[in-house]
Motif scaffolding. Structure first.
Motif, PDB file in Angstrom:
ATOM      1  N   LYS A   1      -9.083   2.146  14.759  1.00  0.00           N
ATOM      2  CA  LYS A   1      -8.741   3.180  15.730  1.00  0.00           C
ATOM      3  C   LYS A   1      -8.495   2.553  17.099  1.00  0.00           C
ATOM      4  O   LYS A   1      -7.531   2.904  17.798  1.00  0.00           O
ATOM      5  N   THR A   2      -9.343   1.622  17.479  1.00  0.00           N
ATOM      6  CA  THR A   2      -9.189   0.943  18.765  1.00  0.00           C
ATOM      7  C   THR A   2      -7.904   0.117  18.804  1.00  0.00           C
ATOM      8  O   THR A   2      -7.173   0.120  19.809  1.00  0.00           O
TER       9      THR A   2
ATOM     10  N   GLU B   1      -6.898  10.613  11.848  1.00  0.00           N
ATOM     11  CA  GLU B   1      -6.018  10.342  12.985  1.00  0.00           C
ATOM     12  C   GLU B   1      -4.589  10.082  12.529  1.00  0.00           C
ATOM     13  O   GLU B   1      -3.625  10.534  13.158  1.00  0.00           O
TER      14      GLU B   1
ATOM     15  N   CYS C   1      -0.117   3.381  12.140  1.00  0.00           N
ATOM     16  CA  CYS C   1       0.084   3.923  13.489  1.00  0.00           C
ATOM     17  C   CYS C   1       1.262   3.266  14.201  1.00  0.00           C
ATOM     18  O   CYS C   1       1.897   3.876  15.065  1.00  0.00           O
TER      19      CYS C   1
ATOM     20  N   TYR D   1      -6.000   8.847  18.420  1.00  0.00           N
ATOM     21  CA  TYR D   1      -6.651   7.561  18.216  1.00  0.00           C
ATOM     22  C   TYR D   1      -7.613   7.277  19.364  1.00  0.00           C
ATOM     23  O   TYR D   1      -7.385   7.712  20.489  1.00  0.00           O
TER      24      TYR D   1
ATOM     25  N   CYS E   1      -5.182   0.663  17.173  1.00  0.00           N
ATOM     26  CA  CYS E   1      -4.051   1.594  17.289  1.00  0.00           C
ATOM     27  C   CYS E   1      -3.925   2.128  18.710  1.00  0.00           C
ATOM     28  O   CYS E   1      -2.814   2.206  19.255  1.00  0.00           O
ATOM     29  N   LYS E   2      -5.047   2.520  19.306  1.00  0.00           N
ATOM     30  CA  LYS E   2      -5.015   3.042  20.679  1.00  0.00           C
ATOM     31  C   LYS E   2      -4.461   1.988  21.637  1.00  0.00           C
ATOM     32  O   LYS E   2      -3.630   2.283  22.501  1.00  0.00           O
ATOM     33  N   ASN E   3      -4.917   0.749  21.473  1.00  0.00           N
ATOM     34  CA  ASN E   3      -4.439  -0.322  22.340  1.00  0.00           C
ATOM     35  C   ASN E   3      -2.942  -0.551  22.160  1.00  0.00           C
ATOM     36  O   ASN E   3      -2.217  -0.817  23.126  1.00  0.00           O
TER      37      ASN E   3
ATOM     38  N   ASP F   1      -1.030   2.298  23.893  1.00  0.00           N
ATOM     39  CA  ASP F   1      -1.047   2.125  25.355  1.00  0.00           C
ATOM     40  C   ASP F   1      -0.063   1.033  25.790  1.00  0.00           C
ATOM     41  O   ASP F   1       0.653   1.189  26.779  1.00  0.00           O
TER      42      ASP F   1
END
Length: 272
Positions: A250-251, A196, A158, A272, A253-255, A258
């Protein structure tokens, strides 16, 4: 995988302290005055790869707060060049051992390096290497691309995907070279990307394919994009593209997305 190792190591302060003490010599070996050249890690420190690889990966992770753009600070850039050159030397030695084994297509020793690296890597490590892969320093690009091409996987792909959605890559020649580098890296994961990642790779491929079009200046980029398309299409509904990325990754990658979006412009929406 690296998270589990960290959780296990925490209760054993003595073991953690001992590991930190051992890794101190790698910190020292990669430190120097940038104007006097990039420090070369002594070969003696690279012989035991079970020590060298984790220590060098941890060192790179520690550079993440300093390396937040392709224009790296001179001291952090020098340390990164030193560490990645050392890792590249280890990879070359491991590959040579595979070639000398007498077994066709043997990758046992290189896989040992990859496993040791992945045991310690995370999005912070891959972020540093990704910035280096799109930087204005040729050796940083070369070292980082060679490493990322071997260690990238579903837990960290990611990161280069996000960078590929940064319009800043179009603003410089080295950024355009960096884009081709990063496309080559994400192509590694395309045939076995989880849901994802698969969606993000396909979205990125489609946007960039439309952007480069038939422009002859982007012939190499277009070739890589076509290859990514073929590799994605090799998946079916029964392969990884239908499998969700595990929650912790997944978390992470999301962080990362952001945090990147807070400092840079990125296009695209991700799942994600």
């Amino acid at each position: 995988m690296y998270t589990l190792i960290a959780m296990i190591a925490c209760p054993y302060d003595g073991a953690s302290a001992q590991e930190a003490a051992v890794c101190t010599q790698y910190q020292a070996a990669t430190s120097g005055i940038p104007s006097k050249g990039v420090p070369i890690v002594p070969d003696a420190l690279l012989q035991d790869i079970k020590t060298a690889v984790p220590c060098l990966v941890t060192l790179i992770s520690g550079l993440e707060p300093s390396i937040t753009s392709p224009k790296m600070p001179s001291d952090a850039g020098s340390k990164l060049l030193s560490a990645t050159a050392a890792l590249r030397a280890i990879m070359a030695r491991q590959s040579a051992l595979d070639a000398a084994s007498g077994t066709p297509n043997d990758t046992t020793k290189l896989n040992e390096f990859i496993s040791l690296f992945r045991d310690k890597d995370n999005v912070a490590v891959v972020s540093v290497l990704t910035y280096a892969a799109r930087s204005d320093i040729y050796d940083a690009r070369l070292n980082s691309v060679l490493i990322l091409g071997n260690i990238i996987d579903n837990t960290t792909v990611c990161v280069p995907i996000v960078h590929l959605n940064d319009p800043e890559l179009d603003s410089t020649d080295y950024g355009k070279n960096g884009r081709a580098n990063l496309l080559g890296i994400i192509s590694v994961v395309a045939p076995w990307a989880y849901f994802e990642n698969y969606d993000a790779i396909e979205q990125t491929r489609a946007v960039l394919s439309a952007k480069v079009g038939e422009n002859p200046d982007y012939k190499t980029t277009r070739t890589i994009l076509d290859n990514i398309d073929k590799r994605l299409r090799s998946q079916t509904n029964q392969t990884n593209r239908s499998v969700p990325l595990p929650g912790e990754f997944k978390t992470a990658c999301k962080n990362y997305i952001d945090a990147y979006r807070a400092k840079h412009t990125i296009t695209g929406t991700f799942k994600y």
